[in-house]
Design a protein around this motif. Structure first.
Motif, short mmCIF file in Angstrom:
data_model
loop_
_atom_site.label_atom_id
_atom_site.label_comp_id
_atom_site.label_asym_id
_atom_site.label_seq_id
_atom_site.Cartn_x
_atom_site.Cartn_y
_atom_site.Cartn_z
N SER A 1 1.05 -1.47 -0.01
CA SER A 1 0.09 0.05 0.08
C SER A 1 1.04 0.97 0.12
O SER A 1 1.92 1.34 0.66
CB SER A 1 -1.02 -0.29 1.15
N THR A 2 0.54 1.93 -0.33
CA THR A 2 0.96 3.75 -0.77
C THR A 2 -0.28 4.52 -0.51
O THR A 2 -1.28 4.06 -1.23
CB THR A 2 1.53 3.83 -1.65
N SER A 3 0.05 5.90 -0.03
CA SER A 3 0.02 6.99 -0.38
C SER A 3 0.73 7.89 -1.54
O SER A 3 1.52 8.11 -1.41
CB SER A 3 -0.46 7.80 1.32
N ASN A 4 0.00 9.06 -1.96
CA ASN A 4 0.41 9.28 -3.40
C ASN A 4 1.14 10.20 -2.33
O ASN A 4 2.03 11.86 -3.38
CB ASN A 4 -0.55 9.14 -4.07
N ARG A 5 0.52 11.37 -1.28
CA ARG A 5 1.37 12.07 -0.99
C ARG A 5 0.79 11.97 0.59
O ARG A 5 -0.31 12.17 1.32
CB ARG A 5 0.49 13.37 -2.07
N SER A 6 2.04 12.31 1.22
CA SER A 6 2.00 12.23 2.60
C SER A 6 3.79 13.38 3.39
O SER A 6 3.98 13.78 2.56
CB SER A 6 1.85 10.60 3.31
N SER A 7 3.35 12.48 4.08
CA SER A 7 4.86 13.16 5.08
C SER A 7 5.09 11.69 6.10
O SER A 7 4.70 11.07 6.38
CB SER A 7 4.31 13.92 6.35
N LEU A 8 6.65 11.99 6.34
CA LEU A 8 6.89 11.06 6.99
C LEU A 8 7.28 10.80 8.45
O LEU A 8 8.29 10.48 9.19
CB LEU A 8 8.33 10.60 6.58
N TRP A 9 6.05 11.45 9.03
CA TRP A 9 6.04 11.68 11.06
C TRP A 9 5.44 9.93 11.62
O TRP A 9 5.42 9.11 10.53
CB TRP A 9 4.90 12.72 11.26
N ASN A 10 6.72 10.19 12.46
CA ASN A 10 5.65 8.56 12.88
C ASN A 10 4.92 7.66 13.18
O ASN A 10 4.87 6.77 13.60
CB ASN A 10 6.77 8.54 14.30
N GLN A 11 3.63 8.73 13.15
CA GLN A 11 2.28 8.71 12.69
C GLN A 11 1.95 7.68 11.54
O GLN A 11 0.41 7.85 11.14
CB GLN A 11 1.06 9.23 14.00
N ARG A 12 2.33 7.86 11.05
CA ARG A 12 1.86 7.78 9.44
C ARG A 12 2.74 6.94 8.67
O ARG A 12 3.35 5.89 9.15
CB ARG A 12 2.66 9.57 8.26
N ARG A 13 2.05 6.69 7.83
CA ARG A 13 2.16 5.21 6.79
C ARG A 13 2.07 4.85 5.60
O ARG A 13 1.54 4.37 4.91
CB ARG A 13 1.40 3.31 7.80
N PRO A 14 2.69 6.21 4.51
CA PRO A 14 2.76 6.32 3.42
C PRO A 14 3.35 5.14 2.62
O PRO A 14 2.87 4.76 1.65
CB PRO A 14 3.11 7.32 3.20
N PHE A 15 4.35 4.06 2.91
CA PHE A 15 4.33 2.16 2.14
C PHE A 15 4.61 2.15 3.27
O PHE A 15 5.63 2.00 3.86
CB PHE A 15 5.86 3.26 2.16
N LEU A 16 3.93 0.80 2.81
CA LEU A 16 3.57 -0.51 3.98
C LEU A 16 3.54 -1.90 3.29
O LEU A 16 3.27 -1.99 1.75
CB LEU A 16 2.90 0.07 4.97
N VAL A 17 3.89 -2.39 3.11
CA VAL A 17 4.04 -3.63 3.16
C VAL A 17 3.77 -4.88 3.75
O VAL A 17 4.83 -5.01 5.10
CB VAL A 17 5.72 -4.66 1.98
N TYR A 18 3.06 -6.18 3.98
CA TYR A 18 2.92 -6.76 5.05
C TYR A 18 2.72 -8.05 4.34
O TYR A 18 1.98 -8.43 3.13
CB TYR A 18 1.21 -6.85 5.67
N TRP A 19 3.14 -9.11 4.87
CA TRP A 19 3.45 -10.71 4.56
C TRP A 19 3.99 -11.80 6.05
O TRP A 19 3.29 -10.88 7.21
CB TRP A 19 4.52 -10.91 3.30
N GLY A 20 3.97 -12.86 5.20
CA GLY A 20 3.64 -13.85 6.55
C GLY A 20 2.64 -13.77 7.08
O GLY A 20 1.18 -14.41 6.17
N ASP A 21 1.95 -15.02 8.12
CA ASP A 21 0.76 -15.14 9.15
C ASP A 21 0.32 -14.37 9.72
O ASP A 21 1.37 -13.33 10.50
CB ASP A 21 0.87 -16.79 9.15
N ILE A 22 -0.79 -15.02 10.51
CA ILE A 22 -0.76 -14.38 11.47
C ILE A 22 0.08 -14.85 12.80
O ILE A 22 0.28 -13.61 14.17
CB ILE A 22 -2.95 -14.62 11.95
N ASN A 23 0.17 -15.57 13.21
CA ASN A 23 1.24 -15.61 13.96
C ASN A 23 2.58 -14.87 13.96
O ASN A 23 3.84 -15.34 15.25
CB ASN A 23 1.53 -17.40 14.44
N GLN A 24 2.83 -14.37 12.60
CA GLN A 24 4.30 -14.52 13.11
C GLN A 24 4.31 -13.60 10.90
O GLN A 24 4.86 -13.26 10.58
CB GLN A 24 5.44 -15.59 12.44
N PRO A 25 3.51 -12.22 11.71
CA PRO A 25 3.20 -11.20 9.95
C PRO A 25 4.37 -10.19 9.83
O PRO A 25 5.60 -10.00 11.13
CB PRO A 25 2.58 -10.40 11.06
N LYS A 26 4.84 -10.06 8.78
CA LYS A 26 6.01 -9.27 8.58
C LYS A 26 5.82 -8.21 7.45
O LYS A 26 4.70 -8.21 7.48
CB LYS A 26 7.35 -10.02 8.22
#
Length: 599
Positions: free
Chosen positions: A386-411
């Protein structure tokens, strides 16, 4: 006069004196209901009491019987407070603790609860000539009158909610000498909320303040405030409907807070017009969660406008379990202590959790006014990008994220820009995404914040740094699984869990500094850092910097996916960087400029 009539009149006078003008329509069970609001005494199941008792036992260790408040030990910098280290008596936590003690219904805690309320109410600013009248400080030791850090006016909202829990859930148990104090405190808090009149863009406070003013106005017969609360609810609804989402978009933190407050409204506001609006807002919140839930990793996919933790906390799974009547089951759950909140996932949204369609792309327009904010989330069986086309990199923002793994060991992968190893709020993020590919750029603003987007604004973009770096952070991934590029702007690829990751920093210019790559990690996460500067204290003035820009490409996929290793093209002209790659195009300023709207 008939003696019975005299007795009745005296009883009415006595009741009016103790409770003011509160509107009452109660039966013998303490239930109140009219055409606008409803409440009844709190009655918990044994399981709910067990959950609450566990929470209370943890808090008991922090209770100061002499100070009659909960204490908290601070160390380091905090928002909205002068205090940095030491033991302090907390206002909000003390009110919440008192509510929990009363909700449990254990007689041994009743006096403690009312002692806490009586003490903590006294810390409210009750000077009607004061700008902060109706508001509380964070701590007993930091009164508003001598506070240097900005006053947090939200404390009127948060603490009034707790007092309303006391008033409506335990009306028959409140000592007579405390009722007028609670009533006065609630009215002052509600008037503060009305005077402040937070706009509909401040989602959780907009909802919470509406709830407080609505309920207080009907409890204590305040016609002007009643009209205000109705208009405020309608205004928030119209605003949110126009935007299509809450301002704190797709936020694991604030969407849940909003749903909690809407659920509170559903329990206590029964006016038909208001109830229809509340139910529609409640559906919108759950729809956002459902469309971004990645059931393989068990994560709430991004992009996130506000998030306090990159991986969801166990309490999120408890919410899903309870809100689905046990249909959704998870290995790790952490029941929430406020057991009165009971969520319900709308039936038409359950398929997102149980039988999701993959692959699919979810696109959200989070801000309709220019400059638009668009979120893109590509969900597959194996990962969610996932991405946002515009945002800041404040520690409460997540404009770029990748999730994978499983519910017991998400990455996960998260992109961060660090100033002395803390997220730098003046770093701004731009991107374009198509399915599993991202073209991104980072530049800087001259009037942004350092640790916070607004509290600690930089003057002319000036700051001192020992270290500046761009970080690709890998959650729950071993450092040995990562690779670094052989030179600064080379493409580098590696595999983790049968997923291939391609990254290239195609552009890196910052005030003439060269930079280099480093790998690192701790007991939880690993990272690949592009270090722009590391050394002694160095003064940076962004308004005097001609070039401060970074650009990278990213792609991810399995053996069946097409993972692009094509090189991007870019040009720098007339103060603008134009980049293109695999049909994606990006245009961002090279020189630091004032902050754009919405960031």
């Amino acid at each position: 006069m008939n003696i019975k009539i005299i007795i009745i009149l005296l009883a009415c006078i006595s009741f009016s004196f103790s409770c003011g003008t509160e509107k009452r329509n109660e039966n013998d069970f303490g239930i109140f209901k009219d055409e606008n609001i409803f409440y009844e005494p709190v009655k918990l199941t044994e399981n709910e009491k067990q959950t609450l008792r566990k929470h209370i036992n943890q808090l008991n260790e922090r209770y100061d019987p002499e100070g009659k408040m909960l204490t908290r030990t601070l160390s380091g910098w905090n928002y909205h407070t002068d205090a940095e280290s030491g033991i302090f008596h907390e206002v909000r936590a003390s009110f919440s603790y008192a509510v929990a003690l009363l909700d449990l219904g254990d007689d041994q805690y009743t006096q403690r609860a009312f002692d806490i309320i009586k003490k903590t109410i006294t810390l409210q600013d009750q000077d009607t000539t004061s700008r902060s009248c109706g508001v509380w400080p964070y701590y007993l030791e930091e009164p508003l009158a001598t506070k240097k850090a900005p006053i947090d006016y939200n404390w009127a909202d948060f603490n009034a909610v707790s007092l309303l829990d006391v008033w409506m859930g335990h009306q028959e148990r409140i000592p007579e000498n405390l009722k007028n104090k609670i009533k006065k405190s609630l009215i002052l808090a509600a008037k503060s909320i009305q005077k402040r009149n937070v706009g509909p863009g401040y989602t959780n406070i907009a909802i919470m303040g509406t709830y407080v003013t609505y309920v207080v106005s009907y409890l204590f017969d305040l016609p002007e405030m009643q009209e205000y609360a109705h208009n405020r609810l309608k205004r928030f609804y119209d605003y949110t409907l126009e935007k299509g989402t809450f301002t704190e978009y797709n936020s694991p933190t604030y969407t849940v807070v909003a749903l909690d407050e809407l659920n509170r409204m559903q329990r206590h506001i029964i006016n038909e017009e208001a109830k229809t609006i509340i139910d529609k807002l409640y559906f919108m919140g759950w729809e956002m969660i459902a469309r971004h839930y990645h059931n393989t990793s068990g994560q709430w996919a991004g992009p996130h406008s506000r998030s306090y933790s990159t991986l969801v906390r166990p309490s999120f799974y408890a919410i899903l379990n309870q809100a689905s009547d046990g249909v959704l089951k998870f290995p790790e759950q952490e029941p929430r202590w406020d057991v009165k909140i009971k969520h319900n996932i709308p039936n038409q949204l359950l398929s997102y959790f149980l039988t999701p369609t993959y692959p699919r792309t979810e696109i959200d327009i989070f801000e309709v006014n220019e400059p638009e904010i668009v979120g893109t989330c590509y969900l597959t069986e194996d990962y969610a990008l996932s991405t946002s086309n515009r945002s800041s990199l404040w520690n409460q923002r997540r404009p770029f994220l990748v999730y994978w793994g499983d519910i017991n060991q998400p990455k996960y992968i998260q992109v961060r820009f660090l100033h002395d190893f803390y997220d730098f709020s003046s770093a701004t993020y731009f991107s374009q995404q198509k399915e599993n590919k991202v073209l991104a750029g980072i530049n800087f603003v001259t009037d942004g914040g350092d640790k916070h987007i607004s509290i600690d604004r930089l003057k002319d973009g000036q700051f001192i740094a020992k270290d500046l770096r761009l970080r690709f952070e890998f959650g729950n991934v071993e450092n040995s699984e990562l690779e670094m590029p052989s030179s600064k702007n080379d493409l580098f690829s590696f595999k983790v869990d049968d997923l291939q990751f391609n990254i290239q920093l195609y552009l890196s210019r910052f005030n003439g500094l060269n930079g280099h790559w480093e790998k690192g990690g701790d007991d939880k996460n690993s990272w690949i850092d592009f270090v722009i500067y590391s050394g002694g204290d160095k003064n940076f003035i962004l308004s005097q910097v001609n070039e401060a820009i970074l650009g990278y490409i990213f792609s991810i996929g399995t053996e069946q996916d097409k993972v692009s290793n094509d090189k991007p093209a870019y040009q720098m002209k007339n103060g603008i960087m134009n980049a293109s790659w695999n049909g994606l195009e990006l245009e961002i300023p090279i020189k630091p400029l004032p902050r754009p709207n919405h960031l």
